[in-house]
Structure formats: structure tokens, C-alpha cells
Design an enzyme around this catalytic site. Structure first.
Site, mmCIF file in Angstrom:
data_model
loop_
_atom_site.group_PDB
_atom_site.id
_atom_site.type_symbol
_atom_site.label_atom_id
_atom_site.label_comp_id
_atom_site.label_asym_id
_atom_site.label_seq_id
_atom_site.Cartn_x
_atom_site.Cartn_y
_atom_site.Cartn_z
ATOM 1 N N ARG A 173 -8.868 0.987 9.533
ATOM 2 C CA ARG A 173 -8.667 -0.247 10.027
ATOM 3 C C ARG A 173 -9.564 -1.085 10.829
ATOM 4 N NH1 ARG A 173 -2.490 0.396 9.439
ATOM 5 N NH2 ARG A 173 -1.433 -1.255 9.306
ATOM 6 N N LYS A 178 0.864 -1.110 0.003
ATOM 7 C CA LYS A 178 -0.028 0.043 -0.030
ATOM 8 C C LYS A 178 0.818 1.342 0.099
ATOM 9 C CE LYS A 178 -2.221 -0.836 3.768
ATOM 10 N NZ LYS A 178 -1.578 -2.309 4.140
ATOM 11 N N ARG A 180 11.643 -5.673 3.396
ATOM 12 C CA ARG A 180 11.457 -4.316 3.515
ATOM 13 C C ARG A 180 12.428 -3.340 4.259
ATOM 14 N NH1 ARG A 180 5.512 -1.979 4.758
ATOM 15 N NH2 ARG A 180 5.796 -2.862 6.819
ATOM 16 N N ARG A 207 0.283 -9.227 13.093
ATOM 17 C CA ARG A 207 -0.418 -8.354 12.247
ATOM 18 C C ARG A 207 -1.182 -8.988 11.337
ATOM 19 N NH1 ARG A 207 4.605 -5.450 10.080
ATOM 20 N NH2 ARG A 207 3.386 -3.994 9.110
ATOM 21 N N ARG A 210 11.915 -2.019 9.991
ATOM 22 C CA ARG A 210 11.088 -1.510 11.028
ATOM 23 C C ARG A 210 10.897 -2.818 12.022
ATOM 24 N NH1 ARG A 210 5.608 0.195 8.238
ATOM 25 N NH2 ARG A 210 4.587 -1.031 9.645
HETATM 26 P P1 AMP Z 1 1.618 0.687 8.900
HETATM 27 O O1 AMP Z 1 2.512 1.605 8.697
HETATM 28 O O2 AMP Z 1 0.183 1.143 8.093
HETATM 29 O O3 AMP Z 1 1.642 -0.874 8.568
HETATM 30 O O4 AMP Z 1 1.018 0.524 10.454
HETATM 31 C C1 AMP Z 1 2.105 0.318 11.314
HETATM 32 C C2 AMP Z 1 1.641 -0.063 12.804
HETATM 33 O O5 AMP Z 1 0.957 1.259 13.006
HETATM 34 C C3 AMP Z 1 0.097 -0.941 12.635
HETATM 35 O O6 AMP Z 1 0.594 -2.373 12.994
HETATM 36 C C4 AMP Z 1 -0.506 -0.488 13.795
HETATM 37 O O7 AMP Z 1 0.167 -0.783 15.179
HETATM 38 C C5 AMP Z 1 -0.396 0.940 13.857
HETATM 39 N N1 AMP Z 1 -1.529 1.530 13.151
HETATM 40 C C6 AMP Z 1 -1.420 2.305 11.829
HETATM 41 N N2 AMP Z 1 -2.667 2.491 11.259
HETATM 42 C C7 AMP Z 1 -3.332 2.352 12.408
HETATM 43 C C8 AMP Z 1 -4.869 2.329 12.174
HETATM 44 N N3 AMP Z 1 -5.680 2.939 11.317
HETATM 45 N N4 AMP Z 1 -5.373 1.817 13.460
HETATM 46 C C9 AMP Z 1 -4.673 1.230 14.284
HETATM 47 N N5 AMP Z 1 -3.415 1.059 14.213
HETATM 48 C C10 AMP Z 1 -2.668 1.769 13.380
#
Ligand code: AMP
Length: 215
Positions: A84, A11, A123, A167, A156
Site C-alpha cells: 500500500r 479485492k 459489506r 480510508r 467491520r
Molecule cells: P483491508 O482489510 O485491506 O481493507 O485493511 C484494513 C485496514 O488494515 C486498513 O485500513 C489499514 O489500516 C490496515 N492495513 C491493511 N493492509 C495494510 C497495509 N499493507 N499497510 C498498512 N495498513 C494496512
């Protein structure tokens, strides 16, 4: 536009490609939360506990961070990683209503779990400009250095195998229901993301251009 899909589906990479081609801002709640964690405020401390375990940060914190970061007068944006949960989808609807905007499309990226885990394990991200690389599929020209800004690349913490398992489970249990939610609103467009990003982007452009032509 909302980008839906499991962790590792691409994404963030696709959102950047859309931003570069169409000039629409890319909003990533994951990036916003990682910035919040750096600020060392109480909300950031709480968020980091959830993020380190691969769990979803509580809705009120994420929705608050998104609202704080949204600029007035913004005409359109690509949301990557938000919503989410059902509650977040409803909060997004209220934000859009207030701004007198509506969603043009929700793109649901699909790929088998082996592709997701391969994407996540390789990544790397730039600490400074946040550009995403992949050790095998999209390596930087100089190992460990960002092509765009010269910043250092890092893995990360939540891309470690044991966190990735959580996740993916959280995605199935808490986020996947949004596919149905947006399907019922007749907004969902599914795109195969199991090939390289350029091929996926071609399909995405098809979706966007047909939206633009319909307007
Ligand atoms: P991402 O960079 O989108 O993979 O997000 C990394 C982490 O941030 C996720 O595993 C969640 O812990 C948190 N996170 C990001 N976006 C959200 C969201 N919309 N709702 C809840 N947690 C989020």
C-alpha cells in the site's frame, strides 16, 4: 500476483474467487492485522489504533506481519491489500528476490467512488471463516449467518461512513502512486470492477490465462 484498488472495490472477494479457481493462496494483510489485534500483543494494540481511524498501519509492523505469515517454499500467492506504500512495494521486491520468485501481474481494480461506498456500507464478514457478503448484492441464505460455516456475520468497525472517508483519502494520497510504479514495470493490468463480481472475475480470468499462456 498483487491486487491493487481502493477500499471497497472487491479485492477480497475476487482474491477468494481466484483462490478457488486456481488453488493459489490468498494473502490479506488486513486479515492478518485483524488477527494480530485479537492476540492483544503490543504490535496489535498499535495496529488497532491506526485501523480504527482508517489510517495505514506503520510499514515496519505490516511488513513484519507479512514476513511472519509467509510459508517457506511457497510457490505463488495472491496479495490483497499489500503493498500500500512505495516502501512496502520495495520490501515485497526483496521478499520475492529472496524466494527467487517474480510478480506475474498487478491487477488494478477500478470503480467509481459511489460503487466503493455502496460496497462498503453493505459489506458483512464472517467472524470465523472471513467470507465476505453484501446485504444487497451477495446476501447470505439466512440473515446474519455464514452460508459456509454457520458463523456470525458482522460489520467491520472501519466500514462506518466516517472511517470510509478517511480510508478513501489515504488510498488516493498513499497507495494510488503504486499504479504508476507498477505501470513503469510493465506489470499493470486494469480491470473494470464496477459491475458484479462474476463479470469482474471473467476479466480477471482473461488476464490470468494470458499470463499462463505466455509462460
Ligand atoms: P483491508 O482489510 O485491506 O481493507 O485493511 C484494513 C485496514 O488494515 C486498513 O485500513 C489499514 O489500516 C490496515 N492495513 C491493511 N493492509 C495494510 C497495509 N499493507 N499497510 C498498512 N495498513 C494496512
Amino acid at each position: 500476483m498483487v491486487l491493487l484498488g481502493a477500499p471497497g472495490v472487491g479485492k477480497g472477494t475476487l482474491a477468494e474467487m481466484i483462490r478457488a479457481e486456481y488453488g493459489v493462496p490468498h494473502i490479506s494483510t488486513g486479515d492478518m492485522l485483524r488477527e494480530l489485534v485479537k492476540e492483544r500483543a503490543e504490535a496489535g494494540r498499535i495496529a488497532s489504533e491506526y485501523m480504527n481511524e482508517g489510517k495505514l498501519v506503520p510499514d515496519d509492523i505490516v511488513i513484519g506481519v507479512l514476513e511472519d505469515n509467509m510459508k517457506d517454499g511457497e510457490k505463488g500467492f495472491i496479495l490483497d491489500g499489500f503493498p500500500r506504500t512505495r516502501k512496502q512495494a520495495e520490501a515485497l521486491q526483496s521478499i520475492l528476490d529472496r524466494k527467487r520468485l517474480s510478480l506475474d501481474a498487478v491487477i488494478n481494480f477500478e470503480a467509481p467512488v459511489e460503487v466503493l461506498t455502496e460496497h462498503l456500507s453493505g459489506r458483512r464478514q464472517c467472524r470465523d471463516c472471513r467470507t465476505i457478503y453484501h446485504m444487497k448484492n451477495m446476501p447470505p441464505k439466512k440473515s446474519g449467518i455464514c452460508d459456509k460455516c454457520g458463523g456470525g456475520l458482522y460489520q467491520r468497525d472501519d466500514d462506518r461512513r466516517e472511517v470510509v472517508v478517511v480510508r478513501l483519502k489515504v488510498y488516493r494520497e498513499e497507495t494510488a502512486e503504486l499504479i504508476d510504479y507498477y505501470q513503469r514495470k510493465d506489470l499493470l493490468k486494469s480491470v473494470d470492477a464496477s459491475n458484479d463480481p462474476e463479470m469482474t472475475f471473467k476479466e480477471v480470468k482473461g488476464v490470468i490465462n494470458s499470463q499462463l499462456n505466455a509462460q
